[in-house]
Design a protein around this motif. Structure first.
Motif, PDB file in Angstrom:
ATOM      1  N   TYR A  78       0.962  -1.158   0.133  1.00  0.00           N
ATOM      2  CA  TYR A  78      -0.247   0.584   0.127  1.00  0.00           C
ATOM      3  C   TYR A  78       0.298   1.060   0.145  1.00  0.00           C
ATOM      4  O   TYR A  78       1.982   1.566   1.188  1.00  0.00           O
ATOM      5  N   LEU A  79       0.115   2.078  -0.452  1.00  0.00           N
ATOM      6  CA  LEU A  79       1.017   3.757  -0.513  1.00  0.00           C
ATOM      7  C   LEU A  79       1.149   3.987   0.602  1.00  0.00           C
ATOM      8  O   LEU A  79       0.343   4.001   0.928  1.00  0.00           O
ATOM      9  N   CYS A  80       2.282   5.036   0.818  1.00  0.00           N
ATOM     10  CA  CYS A  80       2.255   5.920   2.288  1.00  0.00           C
ATOM     11  C   CYS A  80       0.658   7.250   1.589  1.00  0.00           C
ATOM     12  O   CYS A  80       1.303   7.409   0.376  1.00  0.00           O
ATOM     13  N   PRO A  81       0.134   7.427   2.641  1.00  0.00           N
ATOM     14  CA  PRO A  81      -0.431   8.905   1.829  1.00  0.00           C
ATOM     15  C   PRO A  81       0.024   9.589   1.865  1.00  0.00           C
ATOM     16  O   PRO A  81       1.227  10.049   3.040  1.00  0.00           O
ATOM     17  N   ALA A  82      -0.654  10.617   1.320  1.00  0.00           N
ATOM     18  CA  ALA A  82      -0.291  11.649   2.024  1.00  0.00           C
ATOM     19  C   ALA A  82       0.332  11.992   2.802  1.00  0.00           C
ATOM     20  O   ALA A  82      -0.126  12.068   3.619  1.00  0.00           O
ATOM     21  N   GLY A  83       1.172  13.120   2.529  1.00  0.00           N
ATOM     22  CA  GLY A  83       1.832  13.459   4.133  1.00  0.00           C
ATOM     23  C   GLY A  83       2.431  12.946   4.625  1.00  0.00           C
ATOM     24  O   GLY A  83       3.360  13.309   5.676  1.00  0.00           O
ATOM     25  N   SER A  84       3.386  11.670   4.303  1.00  0.00           N
ATOM     26  CA  SER A  84       3.746  10.684   4.713  1.00  0.00           C
ATOM     27  C   SER A  84       5.084  10.373   3.953  1.00  0.00           C
ATOM     28  O   SER A  84       4.679  10.384   2.910  1.00  0.00           O
ATOM     29  N   PHE A  85       5.636   8.998   4.381  1.00  0.00           N
ATOM     30  CA  PHE A  85       6.685   8.481   3.873  1.00  0.00           C
ATOM     31  C   PHE A  85       7.577   7.542   3.692  1.00  0.00           C
ATOM     32  O   PHE A  85       7.249   7.336   5.492  1.00  0.00           O
ATOM     33  N   ASN A  86       7.527   6.541   3.529  1.00  0.00           N
ATOM     34  CA  ASN A  86       9.756   6.133   3.727  1.00  0.00           C
ATOM     35  C   ASN A  86      10.795   6.207   3.395  1.00  0.00           C
ATOM     36  O   ASN A  86      10.461   5.487   1.940  1.00  0.00           O
ATOM     37  N   ASP A  87      11.077   5.623   3.845  1.00  0.00           N
ATOM     38  CA  ASP A  87      13.105   5.663   2.110  1.00  0.00           C
ATOM     39  C   ASP A  87      13.795   4.162   2.347  1.00  0.00           C
ATOM     40  O   ASP A  87      14.051   4.007   1.560  1.00  0.00           O
ATOM     41  N   ASP A  88      12.734   3.295   3.068  1.00  0.00           N
ATOM     42  CA  ASP A  88      13.333   1.478   3.332  1.00  0.00           C
ATOM     43  C   ASP A  88      12.470   1.127   2.152  1.00  0.00           C
ATOM     44  O   ASP A  88      11.150   1.559   2.326  1.00  0.00           O
ATOM     45  N   GLU A  89      13.064  -0.426   2.053  1.00  0.00           N
ATOM     46  CA  GLU A  89      12.222  -1.126   1.009  1.00  0.00           C
ATOM     47  C   GLU A  89      12.300  -2.082   2.481  1.00  0.00           C
ATOM     48  O   GLU A  89      12.653  -2.139   3.259  1.00  0.00           O
ATOM     49  N   GLY A  90      10.969  -3.000   2.213  1.00  0.00           N
ATOM     50  CA  GLY A  90      10.815  -3.616   3.267  1.00  0.00           C
ATOM     51  C   GLY A  90       9.447  -2.962   5.111  1.00  0.00           C
ATOM     52  O   GLY A  90       9.787  -3.278   5.724  1.00  0.00           O
ATOM     53  N   SER A  91       9.244  -2.026   4.772  1.00  0.00           N
ATOM     54  CA  SER A  91       8.207  -0.540   5.378  1.00  0.00           C
ATOM     55  C   SER A  91       7.771  -1.300   6.068  1.00  0.00           C
ATOM     56  O   SER A  91       6.734  -2.087   4.972  1.00  0.00           O
ATOM     57  N   THR A  92       6.442  -1.177   7.930  1.00  0.00           N
ATOM     58  CA  THR A  92       5.447  -2.253   7.983  1.00  0.00           C
ATOM     59  C   THR A  92       4.490  -0.740   8.324  1.00  0.00           C
ATOM     60  O   THR A  92       3.947  -1.275   9.145  1.00  0.00           O
ATOM     61  N   GLY A  93       5.461   0.169   8.529  1.00  0.00           N
ATOM     62  CA  GLY A  93       4.229   1.024   8.142  1.00  0.00           C
ATOM     63  C   GLY A  93       5.259   2.901   7.746  1.00  0.00           C
ATOM     64  O   GLY A  93       5.889   2.766   6.675  1.00  0.00           O
ATOM     65  N   CYS A  94       4.045   4.143   7.563  1.00  0.00           N
ATOM     66  CA  CYS A  94       5.272   5.056   7.198  1.00  0.00           C
ATOM     67  C   CYS A  94       4.536   6.012   7.870  1.00  0.00           C
ATOM     68  O   CYS A  94       4.315   5.752   9.163  1.00  0.00           O
ATOM     69  N   ASP A  95       5.781   6.922   8.143  1.00  0.00           N
ATOM     70  CA  ASP A  95       6.594   7.944   9.009  1.00  0.00           C
ATOM     71  C   ASP A  95       5.047   9.384   8.172  1.00  0.00           C
ATOM     72  O   ASP A  95       5.602   9.928   6.935  1.00  0.00           O
ATOM     73  N   LEU A  96       5.195  10.620   9.332  1.00  0.00           N
ATOM     74  CA  LEU A  96       4.484  11.777   8.904  1.00  0.00           C
ATOM     75  C   LEU A  96       5.576  12.055   8.560  1.00  0.00           C
ATOM     76  O   LEU A  96       6.469  12.396   9.253  1.00  0.00           O
ATOM     77  N   CYS A  97       5.254  13.433   7.505  1.00  0.00           N
ATOM     78  CA  CYS A  97       6.648  14.503   6.923  1.00  0.00           C
ATOM     79  C   CYS A  97       7.109  15.195   7.867  1.00  0.00           C
ATOM     80  O   CYS A  97       5.688  16.118   8.898  1.00  0.00           O
ATOM     81  N   ALA A  98       7.704  15.297   8.661  1.00  0.00           N
ATOM     82  CA  ALA A  98       7.943  16.590   9.480  1.00  0.00           C
ATOM     83  C   ALA A  98       7.905  17.733   9.862  1.00  0.00           C
ATOM     84  O   ALA A  98       7.552  18.358   8.327  1.00  0.00           O
ATOM     85  N   ALA A  99       7.566  18.773  10.065  1.00  0.00           N
ATOM     86  CA  ALA A  99       6.630  20.388  10.389  1.00  0.00           C
ATOM     87  C   ALA A  99       7.848  21.460   8.857  1.00  0.00           C
ATOM     88  O   ALA A  99       9.136  20.634   9.498  1.00  0.00           O
ATOM     89  N   GLY A 100       7.748  21.738   8.225  1.00  0.00           N
ATOM     90  CA  GLY A 100       8.596  22.441   7.059  1.00  0.00           C
ATOM     91  C   GLY A 100       8.482  21.308   5.800  1.00  0.00           C
ATOM     92  O   GLY A 100       9.688  21.801   4.774  1.00  0.00           O
ATOM     93  N   SER A 101       7.645  20.016   5.461  1.00  0.00           N
ATOM     94  CA  SER A 101       7.933  19.573   4.472  1.00  0.00           C
ATOM     95  C   SER A 101       6.590  18.855   4.175  1.00  0.00           C
ATOM     96  O   SER A 101       5.237  19.424   5.020  1.00  0.00           O
ATOM     97  N   ALA A 102       6.350  18.356   3.000  1.00  0.00           N
ATOM     98  CA  ALA A 102       5.375  18.385   2.722  1.00  0.00           C
ATOM     99  C   ALA A 102       5.447  16.742   1.615  1.00  0.00           C
ATOM    100  O   ALA A 102       6.486  16.663   0.478  1.00  0.00           O
TER     101      ALA A 102
END
Length: 538
Positions: free
Chosen positions: A131-155
Motif C-alpha cells: 500500500y502506498l504511503c498516504p499523502a503527507g507521509s513517507f518511508n525511505d526503506d524497502e520492506g517497511s511496515t508503516g509510514c512516517d509523517l512528514c516533519a513540520a516544514g516539509s510535505a
C-alpha cells in the motif's frame, strides 16, 4: 484366485503398474484414477497420492511432488494448488504455504516474498500487494511496515513518497502536511523548512502571501500591532517622522498637521493659534485678541481699556483705545460695542478661550453633546461623524468597523471577514472551515457538506474532488475515499463499489473500475477482482 484373465488363458496374471481390478473374476485391469498410483504389478488397489503431491492423469505409476510456489494439504488429489497472493513456498512437496511477513508481498504461485519498495508498506502478514504511503507521509526503506509523517516544514503532495519535499522560504507546513502553505499576509519566514511563519513586528508589514521579509512602515505611516499586512496613514493632527513607527505623535499646541500621512507638524502663522495637542488646523485670533509670533498656542487679550475688532492681528500691539464713554463695557473682556453678556456655544460647537466673539464648529470626526462646551471631543473608535457641527457620533453598523478615533466614516469589512455587532473596532477573520464572499458580511458561513477550507480569512470553500469527501459543515479538509469505494466531486461521503467493480489505494477513486473479462468481484467494497477458476465462465 485369479485377478484377471483373458478368454482361454489357463491362469490369472497380476495387474501391471498403474492399474487395478475392482472385482473377482475380472478379465481386464482398470487404470488407477487421477490422484492415485501403483508402482508395481500386483493385486492390490491403487494408493492415494500423499499430501504434498498429486497425479493429474489416470494410470499413474507415481505422484509427482508439488513444485515451488504450490502446495497440497490433502491425499488423493489430482493437482497441486498455487500459493495464494500474500503466501509463498520455496520447497517442493509442501503441504501448505507460508504467509509473507509484514513489509513484504507476493503474487499467486510465488516461491518467495518481495520487499515493499520505498514509499509503500504492508503492516500485516499475508499481503498480496503493498500500500502506498498516504499523502503527507513517507518511508525511505524497502520492506517497511508503516509510514512516517512528514516533519513540520516539509510535505508529500502525492501518495507513495519515498521522501518529503522541503518547504521553501515564504512557505510553511505542520507535521503530516500534503502541501506547503504560503505565509499569510502580515507574516513571513526567510528560511527553508519552516514549520511556522513569523508575525511582522509592530512598525512593519508584509502585504500579500508568501513573504520572506517584513517591510518597515514609511514615514507618515505606522502599524501599532504585530502581523500587519499594511501600514496606516497618520491621522490629521499627528505625524511619524521616521520609518518603522508603531504610533504617530500628536502635534503639540501651536502646531498642526492637515490631512493624513504627515511627516512633520507645521507652526501656526502669526495671527492664529492651536490651543491643544493633535490639531489639524489653526484658529484665527478672534476680535479682542492677537498673536504676534509663529507657533502660538493661544492669543493675547487686548489690555483693559482697548479693543480689536477684526481679529487675526499680526502686530505686537494691535489693540486700539476704547472711544470715550465705552471703557466700562470693555474694561474686563473687550466685548464688541453694544454686547453686554456672553452666550453659551451651541451643541456641536466649542470655545476654549475667554473673550471670544464666536465659537468654533466641531469638525467631522468630532462632536460636543451639550451647550457651553470648552472643546470638541473625538468620536471614539467604532463610531464616526461625517459633518461639521455634530452633537453626537454615529456607531458603525454591523458589517462595518472603525479602529481609530476622530473619523469621518466607517470602513466596510472585506470579504473573508465579518462583524455582527454595532460599534466594532475591527472585523472578525473567518476561521478555517468557514468563509464570507462579500464585503460587509455580518457572519462567516460554514463550508457546506462536500467542501472544505483549511485557511482563515477566505472568500470561498474548496469543493472536494472526485475520490474525496467531507461530511457535515465546517470541514477544514476533504478526506480520501478508502480503497473499495468512490465519490464524485462535492460528495459528503464515499459509496462502496458495487459487485463486479473495484477501486484501489493507487487509483483516483472518483469512480469504480469494472472487472476485466475472466475476473470477478462479489459483494460491495471490493479492492481487487479475482481470477475465475479454469472451468468457470465469468
Amino acid at each position: 484366485m485369479c485377478h484377471y484373465s483373458d478368454h482361454g488363458v489357463a491362469e490369472c496374471d497380476p495387474c501391471p503398474p498403474g492399474s487395478f481390478i475392482d472385482f473377482t473374476g475380472a478379465t481386464y485391469c482398470k487404470s488407477c484414477p487421477v490422484g492415485h498410483y501403483r508402482q508395481k504389478p500386483g493385486y492390490d488397489d491403487c494408493e492415494p497420492c500423499q499430501k504434498g503431491s498429486a497425479a493429474e492423469v489416470e494410470g499413474s505409476l507415481q505422484c509427482p511432488k508439488c513444485l515451488v510456489g504450490e502446495h497440497q494439504g490433502q491425499e488423493g488429489q489430482a493437482t497441486c494448488d498455487k500459493c495464494p497472493a500474500g503466501y509463498f513456498q520455496n520447497k517442493v512437496g509442501a503441504e501448505k504455504c507460508e504467509a509473507c511477513p509484514a513489509g513484504t508481498f507476493s503474487q499467486q504461485g510465488s516461491g518467495y516474498c518481495v520487499k515493499c519498495p520505498a514509499g509503500s508498506y504492508t503492516d500485516k502478514e499475508g499481503q498480496g500487494q503493498c500500500y502506498l504511503c498516504p499523502a503527507g507521509s513517507f518511508n525511505d526503506d524497502e520492506g517497511s511496515t508503516g509510514c512516517d509523517l512528514c516533519a513540520a516544514g516539509s510535505a508529500a503532495p502525492k501518495a507513495g513518497a519515498a521522501m518529503c519535499e522541503v518547504c521553501g522560504a515564504g512557505f510553511y507546513s505542520e507535521q503530516g502536511a500534503d502541501e506547503c502553505l504560503e505565509c499569510k499576509p502580515g507574516h513571513y519566514n526567510d528560511q527553508d523548512g519552516s514549520g511556522t511563519c513569523i508575525a511582522c513586528s509592530a512598525g512593519s508589514f508584509a502585504p500579500g502571501t508568501g513573504n520572506t521579509e517584513c517591510v518597515p512602515c514609511p514615514a507618515g505611516q505606522y502599524s501599532e500591532s504585530d502581523a500587519a499586512d499594511k501600514c496606516v496613514d497618520c491621522q490629521a493632527g499627528t505625524v511619524a517622522e521616521v520609518e518603522g513607527s508603531t504610533k504617530c505623535a500628536a502635534c503639540s499646541a501651536g502646531t498642526f498637521a492637515y490631512g493624513e500621512g504627515n511627516l512633520k507638524c507645521k507652526e501656526c502663522s502669526k495671527g492664529s493659534f492651536s490651543g491643544s495637542d493633535g490639531m489639524d488646523h489653526c484658529n484665527k485670533c478672534s476680535a479682542g485678541s492677537f498673536s504676534s509670533e509663529d507657533g502660538s498656542s493661544n492669543c493675547t487679550l487686548c489690555p483693559a481699556g482697548s479693543l480689536n475688532w477684526a481679529g487675526g492681528s499680526l502686530s505686537r500691539n494691535p489693540c486700539s483705545l476704547v472711544p470715550p464713554g465705552n471703557w466700562e463695557r470693555v474694561s474686563k473682556v473687550s466685548l464688541p460695542v453694544g454686547q453686554s453678556e456672553c452666550s453659551p456655544c451651541p451643541a456641536g460647537h466649542a470655545q476654549s478661550l475667554p473673550a471670544q466673539d464666536s465659537c468654533y464648529i466641531c469638525q467631522p470626526g468630532q462632536y460636543s453633546p451639550t451647550e457651553g462646551s470648552t472643546r470638541c471631543s473625538q468620536c471614539p473608535a467604532g463610531s464616526f461623524s461625517n459633518q461639521a457641527g455634530k452633537s453626537f457620533c454615529t456607531v458603525c453598523q454591523g458589517g462595518w468597523y472603525q479602529p481609530y478615533p476622530k473619523q469621518k466614516e466607517c470602513k466596510i469589512c472585506q470579504a473573508g471577514t465579518a462583524q455582527g455587532k454595532e460599534g466594532a473596532t475591527e472585523c472578525n477573520v473567518c476561521e478555517p472551515g468557514s468563509f464570507s464572499n462579500k464585503d460587509g458580511a455580518l457572519d462567516c458561513i460554514p463550508c457546506a457538506e462536500g467542501s472544505s477550507q483549511g485557511n482563515e480569512g477566505q472568500t470561498s470553500c474548496n469543493v472536494c474532488k472526485g475520490g474525496q469527501y467531507a461530511g457535515g459543515e465546517g470541514n477544514l479538509k476533504c478526506g480520501e475515499c478508502a480503497a473499495g469505494s468512490f465519490s464524485q466531486s462535492g460528495a459528503g461521503n464515499c459509496t462502496l463499489c458495487s459487485a463486479g467493480s473495484y477501486s484501489t489505494s493507487t487509483s483516483s477513486r472518483s469512480k469504480c473500475s469494472l472487472c476485466e473479462p475472466g475476473r470477478f468481484a462479489s459483494g460491495e467494497g471490493n479492492t481487487e477482482c479475482l481470477s475465475c477458476e479454469a472451468w468457470v465462465l465469468c
